[in-house]
Enzyme design. Structure first.
Site, PDB file in Angstrom:
ATOM      1  N   ASP A 187       0.857  -1.173   0.000  1.00 40.83           N
ATOM      2  CA  ASP A 187       0.000   0.000   0.000  1.00 40.83           C
ATOM      3  C   ASP A 187       0.904   1.238   0.000  1.00 40.83           C
ATOM      4  OD1 ASP A 187      -2.183   1.684  -0.066  1.00 40.83           O
ATOM      5  OD2 ASP A 187      -3.291   0.648   1.511  1.00 40.83           O
TER       6      ASP A 187
HETATM    7  C1  BGC Z   1      -5.081   3.212  -0.008  1.00 37.71           C
HETATM    8  C2  BGC Z   1      -5.230   2.194  -1.121  1.00 37.71           C
HETATM    9  C3  BGC Z   1      -5.087   2.873  -2.460  1.00 37.71           C
HETATM   10  C4  BGC Z   1      -3.765   3.599  -2.513  1.00 37.71           C
HETATM   11  C5  BGC Z   1      -3.492   4.278  -3.836  1.00 37.71           C
HETATM   12  C6  BGC Z   1      -3.853   4.074  -0.172  1.00 37.71           C
HETATM   13  O1  BGC Z   1      -3.808   5.123   0.732  1.00 37.71           O
HETATM   14  O2  BGC Z   1      -5.042   2.534   1.234  1.00 37.71           O
HETATM   15  O3  BGC Z   1      -6.470   1.551  -1.012  1.00 37.71           O
HETATM   16  O4  BGC Z   1      -5.187   1.924  -3.485  1.00 37.71           O
HETATM   17  O5  BGC Z   1      -3.738   4.579  -1.490  1.00 37.71           O
HETATM   18  O6  BGC Z   1      -4.294   5.372  -4.040  1.00 37.71           O
END
Ligand code: BGC
Length: 786
Positions: A291
């Site tokens: 993530d």
């Molecule tokens: C979120 C993810 C997301 C990623 C990219 C993160 O902060 O937890 O779900 O895909 O950002 O935007």
């Protein structure tokens, strides 16, 4: 050991399925790379390998492409970047891809990722709302349209579906997922993966799906986003993991590890669950991405002392690609040089990235998705809008309808619409809106005027449900069009006067969209104090009031539920929000949505689930007895999992089993007749629950194991059949999924709290299964009966 046992079980024929990754593609990415990938790997320098593991933002979520400066392009030329996220646009992406393919030494194409979560330009209902449709076919279609639009803009990777089970509505990300149930979550995960990836990932209209966030993210303590999860192994395997297994089985091309730790081990560096369970036991061959910035955050977790250590930990854990952390790119080389045993792991990660690119057809046709002509034609077409309306209509849940207040009569009368959410097109888009635009939304008020031409409408905004916990009721500068500046007292007085002058009130309350979503956890999940006051004042007028809820999470609204005669849950429904709500209000369609998660009576009653264990002192209404309950609340949820009313009326009868004794590798057919006794066409969601009443390990009092949304003509009856196998009631153990002999109770009904018929069968002997019980789909069918 376990793997050996499972293989044994497979050989002895007790296991029906093995995970087949790849949606028809048999390539074994990590275990056996293709000749092209192998040849490339041999030519790559260490720097180029690390470059492939590096995903950087080319923009921000709300400012796509804003970081694509000369320095970023130079990095592409040097082979330092494997993927961009938060970029879009056929022309821009084509140019970026051209630089990678034509101007970098090895010409490796790039992955372009974005959170295309509930649509790209055509925004559909938020995922929790779509889950309320209990319609996997619909979710597959909406994901397909999202893929068609997003790929036309050059994207080849979406960070969706989120398959996190969430039983704590304080957690704001409940809006992004399938709700509280692992069976429903598994079915919907499969549907979305199919929709995104189509029949072939190499098709330019297909997009790589990401099942996220592996795993336990929805179990954050206290519902606080990013916080630790402390989950028993059983709950992990029986509740949180099944949707990931289902997504893997459906061929999800990637998985994202979660921010959280489980019992002190962050998922960004969790060899047992990621490398062990996901890769080795399940045989998952897709691409595993961290993530956002989660690898550097291993230092904050306190499990790594230096960035180099964090990189080594994440790689050992099984994370192939570093999303936005810039840590692999800055520190993995040092880590590998210090510890050469990391090299084979690094190669595996590179293979996973290259194989994803190959499966997407990027080596053969790097520009197939970045086609400006297709981009110009693909967005928000009439067909996509029509699907958005259908999806929105099917996601609406009728929570209460005393005296059949709904549907509204079409006769002329004065209708007051009260509540600022009624004209808040911005909130209709929900969180994660990709390229959705506020001006694309068809809001409620004009849609109602169109649907009920004989009625006259008046409107008062009342208080605005803004993001802040305490409402700023003077709304100037909040960005909404045409909002007047009003004081509290004026707003309330105007609302009450408007209600008093009408025959019927539509009271639109809930949450501003920005109160749910990432980092939007709240201790109080009731209405804001201002909206409570507004609702009370409007209800005090004594006029008939239909509450239209707009929100991204279950709300604790006991007073509203007690006082309002009718309540319609409309979530955030996307671009066709207004017409879809009007369709339901006017009875053009009967509401067929059902809650994918229960509503608590109070914030303090979270977390909650219908699938709880029985305990030694099961909750009793009788306060004189000491039982597992709160003393200040009834023992039931405000609205139960699976609940949803209809304009139709349904009778259940003649529940039958094909046999009462079933071998562990056998199957039992469960059939029931459902009749629409009303004079309106309506859908019913027939729900099948099971319980193992006596087992070595206490089992939940109810577990969903089948459902079917069925359309009924007035007066029509249908025989609904489900096929269940004992593997679907197996319980997790360290030695595999155990099927235990004995009685299994079967409950069929209209919700977890509205069981209409019961029966039971006996599993004749013990057995074993390899598949998480909740991830096994129950096949179902329907046939008319006279
Ligand atoms: C979120 C993810 C997301 C990623 C990219 C993160 O902060 O937890 O779900 O895909 O950002 O935007």
């Amino acid at each position: 050991m376990l793997l050996k046992r499972l293989r044994l079980a497979l050989a002895t024929g007790l296991i029906g399925l093995a995970v087949s990754i790849g949606g028809g593609v048999t390539a074994q990415a990590v275990d056996a790379p293709s000749p092209r990938v192998r040849a490339l790997l041999e030519r790559m320098t260490l720097d180029e390998k690390i470059g492939q593991l590096n995903q950087i933002p080319g923009g921000r979520q709300r400012a796509l492409n804003s970081r694509l400066d000369a320095a970023a392009l130079e990095r592409v030329r040097r082979g330092e970047i494997g993927s961009f996220l938060h970029v879009a646009g056929a022309a821009q992406i084509r140019e970026l891809q051209r630089i990678a393919v034509e101007e970098s030494r090895l010409g490796i194409p790039l992955l372009f990722g974005m959170d295309v979560v509930h649509g790209y330009r055509t925004l559909f209902p938020v995922p929790l709302a779509l889950a309320a449709s209990w319609d996997p076919g619909l979710m597959e279609q909406t994901a397909r349209v999202a893929a068609v639009e997003a790929t036309a803009a050059g994207l080849n990777w979406t960070f969706s579906p989120m398959v996190d089970i969430a039983r704590d509505p304080r957690w704001g990300r409940v809006v992004e997922g399938p709700g509280e149930d692992p069976y429903l979550g598994s079915i919907l995960a499969t549907a979305q993966v199919r929709g995104y990836q189509g029949t072939s990932l190499a098709d330019p209209g297909s997009i790589l799906a990401t099942a996220k966030h592996f795993v336990g993210y929805g179990a954050a303590e206290g519902g606080r986003d990013y916080d630790s999860a402390d989950i028993s192994d059983r709950t992990l395997h029986e509740v949180y993991l099944p949707p990931f297994y289902a997504a893997a089985s459906a061929g999800a091309g990637s998985m994202m590890t979660a921010f959280n730790d489980i019992g002190g081990v962050p998922l960004t560096a969790h060899p047992a669950l990621v490398r062990g369970l996901l890769r080795e036991q399940w045989g998952y061959q897709g691409l595993i991405v961290s993530d956002w910035n989660a690898i550097p955050e291993l230092l904050n977790h306190g499990v790594a002392a230096t960035p180099q250590e964090a990189g080594a930990l994440a790689l050992r854990g099984g994370v192939d690609m570093d999303m936005a952390g810039n840590l692999y790119s800055a520190h993995l080389k040092g880590a590998v040089e210090a510890d050469p045993t990391l090299l084979p792991l690094l190669d595996q990660a590179v293979i996973a990235v290259l194989t994803a690119k190959e499966r997407l057809g990027l080596f053969a046709a790097p520009y197939a998705r970045a086609d400006p002509a297709r981009e110009a034609a693909a967005m928000l077409t009439p067909e996509h809008r029509a699907l958005a309306r259908e999806a929105a209509r099917r996601s609406i849940v009728l929570l209460k309808n005393e005296g059949d207040l709904l549907p509204l009569a079409t006769t002329a009368r004065r209708i007051a619409i009260i509540g600022a959410l009624a004209e808040d097109a911005n909130s209709s888009l929900g969180s994660w809106r990709a390229q959705g635009k506020v001006e694309d939304v068809r809001p409620l008020i004009p849609a109602l005027r169109e649907a009920l031409p004989q009625a006259t409408f008046t409107y008062a905004q009342g208080y605005r449900p803004e993001a802040a916990p305490t409402i700023a009721v003077t709304a100037a500068g909040e960005g909404a069009q045409g909002v007047r500046e009003v004081s509290d007292a004026e707003a309330l007085a105007e609302a009450v006067a408007t209600a008093n002058a009408a025959d019927l009130v539509l009271l639109v309350v809930g949450e501003h969209f920005d109160r749910s979503g990432e980092a939007r956890s709240y201790t109080d999940i009731g209405l804001s104090a201002a909206q409570d006051a507004l609702a009370a004042a409007v209800l005090d007028t004594g006029k008939p009031v239909v509450v239209i809820l707009m929100n991204g999470r279950p709300l604790a609204i006991p007073e509203l539920a007690r006082r309002a005669p009718a309540i319609l849950e409309t979530w955030f429904l996307g671009v066709e929000s207004g017409p879809a709500i009007a369709d339901i209000l006017t009875g053009r369609a009967s509401p067929g949505g059902r809650l994918p998660t229960g509503f608590p009576r109070a914030s303090g009653a979270a977390p909650l689930t219908y699938a709880h264990l029985p305990t030694g002192r099961p909750a009793s209404e009788d306060l004189a007895r000491d039982t597992a309950r709160y003393r200040d609340q009834p023992i039931t949820p405000l609205f139960a999992f699976g609940h949803g009313l209809s304009y139709g009326r349904f009778d259940y009868s003649d529940l039958r089993l094909s046999q009462t004794e079933v071998a562990p590798d056998g199957r039992v057919e469960i059939s029931v007749t459902v009749r629409n006794t009303s004079s309106v066409a309506a859908d019913e969601v027939v729900q099948l629950y099971v319980r193992d009443p006596v087992a070595a390990i206490a089992r939940p009092v109810q577990e969903l194991r089948g459902f079917r949304r069925v359309a009924f003509a007035p007066g029509e009856a249908k025989r609904i059949r489900f096929i269940l196998t004992p593997a679907q009631v197996a319980l997790w153990s360290e030695d595999g999924w155990r099927i235990t002999s004995g009685e299994i109770q079967v409950m069929v009904g209209a919700s977890s709290a509205d069981i209409r018929a019961r029966t039971a069968f006996t599993v004749t002997s013990d057995g074993v299964s390899a598949i998480p019980a909740a991830a096994i789909p129950t096949s179902s069918s329907e046939e008319p009966v006279s």
